[in-house]
Design a protein around this motif. Structure first.
Motif, PDB file in Angstrom:
ATOM      1  N   THR A   8       0.855  -1.185   0.000  1.00  0.00           N
ATOM      2  CA  THR A   8       0.000   0.000   0.000  1.00  0.00           C
ATOM      3  C   THR A   8       0.890   1.234   0.000  1.00  0.00           C
ATOM      4  O   THR A   8       1.763   1.373   0.865  1.00  0.00           O
ATOM      5  N   ASN A  10       0.637   5.146   0.299  1.00  0.00           N
ATOM      6  CA  ASN A  10      -0.239   6.273   0.615  1.00  0.00           C
ATOM      7  C   ASN A  10       0.104   7.522  -0.168  1.00  0.00           C
ATOM      8  O   ASN A  10      -0.753   8.411  -0.327  1.00  0.00           O
ATOM      9  N   LEU A  15      -2.675   0.486  -4.320  1.00  0.00           N
ATOM     10  CA  LEU A  15      -2.548  -0.813  -3.672  1.00  0.00           C
ATOM     11  C   LEU A  15      -2.081  -1.781  -4.740  1.00  0.00           C
ATOM     12  O   LEU A  15      -2.764  -1.966  -5.755  1.00  0.00           O
ATOM     13  N   LEU A 136      -8.779   5.203  -0.101  1.00  0.00           N
ATOM     14  CA  LEU A 136      -7.891   4.049   0.042  1.00  0.00           C
ATOM     15  C   LEU A 136      -8.037   3.443   1.430  1.00  0.00           C
ATOM     16  O   LEU A 136      -8.221   2.224   1.587  1.00  0.00           O
ATOM     17  N   GLU A 137      -7.961   4.284   2.457  1.00  0.00           N
ATOM     18  CA  GLU A 137      -8.015   3.798   3.830  1.00  0.00           C
ATOM     19  C   GLU A 137      -9.370   3.176   4.145  1.00  0.00           C
ATOM     20  O   GLU A 137      -9.452   2.161   4.853  1.00  0.00           O
ATOM     21  N   VAL A 140      -9.604  -0.298   2.364  1.00  0.00           N
ATOM     22  CA  VAL A 140      -8.730  -1.262   3.029  1.00  0.00           C
ATOM     23  C   VAL A 140      -9.340  -1.683   4.363  1.00  0.00           C
ATOM     24  O   VAL A 140      -9.333  -2.863   4.732  1.00  0.00           O
ATOM     25  N   ILE A 145      -8.222  -6.005   1.073  1.00  0.00           N
ATOM     26  CA  ILE A 145      -7.030  -6.851   0.904  1.00  0.00           C
ATOM     27  C   ILE A 145      -7.370  -8.309   1.206  1.00  0.00           C
ATOM     28  O   ILE A 145      -7.036  -9.227   0.435  1.00  0.00           O
TER      29      ILE A 145
END
Length: 323
Positions: A8, A10, A15, A136-137, A140, A145
């Motif tokens: 990952t 940031n 990813l 993204l966070e 996830v 994932i």
């Protein structure tokens, strides 16, 4: 477990997942190109997927649905941005509404799938590009994932079972829903030849005959969007049966990739929507034929006529002509 690394970033908002397989790059590519195969591993093990559409060409679309253990549904789409067979493809991956169509109000992600040869087989590098760090966070944290790991853990079994979908297998029928079916067949021949065989009147009259003992007496093939087509068949002198005709109108046409048309048998009520997609695969051309009926009863009645067997006889005849 084929996954060898997960990273990952940031800063780049990406990813990246890398997986290695003991199969050739071409076979790994085929697993993603064939809707019968990709639906066996795209969803996590507890959320199996079903692909109702899978058009692997630039500008093409996929529609899929994942069903959870409690019967809950999660729907998504791919919009193909680039395709370089068998090296890479790029899609927008997003969420769909209850009608299966893309929900553009929800965020989408750009995904790049790169396929490479290795000393032991092949490698897939899947890079997902997010629109923001928050996105993204969030995804996830929602288990993206772990879900991807679960999904990709199923690919080895699919690659080991490719013989069940090879070019020497007859046309296969799959029930997609109460009103939709998919008929699939790998045809030994180029996409250009198979497309031409569906649009050239002389060729159509030679192969699209169903079981032996029939002839096509009228042929008006499909053309571009808005065009009409009409076919009529009649039994030969020593064959039982009565002459019949079908016709319809073309709604979409993407040469050498996809054609969508209505179809009806003249003199009978009811109309189907037929979606035909041609995809190059290592053994020739994968023909995927999705038919939507007005009801489950109509679907079952038409399938009971032996339609799929007739289609297989025609496709086998087409292969002999192309050879």
């Amino acid at each position: 477990m084929p996954i060898t690394s997960v990273n990952t970033d940031n800063d780049d908002l990406t990813l990246t997942i890398v997986a290695d397989f003991a199969a050739s790059k071409e076979r790994l590519w085929e697993a993603y190109a064939d809707p019968r195969l990709v639906e066996q591993f795209w969803g996590p093990e507890t959320y199996p997927a079903k692909f109702f559409r899978h058009d692997m060409y630039p500008g093409g679309h996929s529609r899929y649905e994942m069903t959870g253990p409690e019967g809950d549904k999660s729907r998504g789409y791919w919009e193909f941005l680039a395709v370089d067979a068998p090296n890479s493809f790029e899609v927008l991956d997003g969420f769909s509404g209850d009608d299966g169509e893309p929900n553009r109000d929800l965020p989408s992600m750009r995904m790049v799938f790169a396929f490479d040869e290795t000393a032991d087989g092949s490698r897939l590098t899947m890079t997902t590009h997010f629109n923001s760090l928050e996105e993204l966070e969030e995804l996830v944290s929602m288990g993206m994932i772990d879900g991807t790991k679960s999904a990709m853990s199923q690919i080895d079994a699919v690659l080991a079972d490719l013989a069940r979908f090879a070019a020497d297998i007859p046309a296969q029928l799959q029930l997609l829903s109460d009103t939709r079916v998919r008929i699939s067949r790998v045809i030994r021949g180029s996409v250009s030849d198979v497309w031409r065989a569906h649009h050239d009147a002389d060729l159509l009259a030679k192969w699209q005959l169903g079981p032996d003992g029939w002839e096509m007496t009228e042929v008006t093939p499909p053309a571009g969007p808005g065009s009409a087509f009409r076919y009529r068949w009649a039994p030969l002198t020593d064959t039982e049966g009565e002459a019949f005709s079908i016709g319809g109108e073309v709604q979409e046409s993407h040469p050498e990739s996809r054609i969508v048309h209505t179809e009806r048998m003249e003199g009978f009520p009811g109309e189907t929507l037929n979606e035909v997609t041609l995809t190059p695969v290592p053994e020739g051309t994968l023909l995927s034929y999705v038919i939507t009926y007005a009801s489950a009863e109509e679907r079952d009645m038409i399938l009971a006529t032996g339609m799929v067997d007739g289609m297989e006889a025609s496709y086998a005849r087409l292969e002999r002509i192309l050879a």
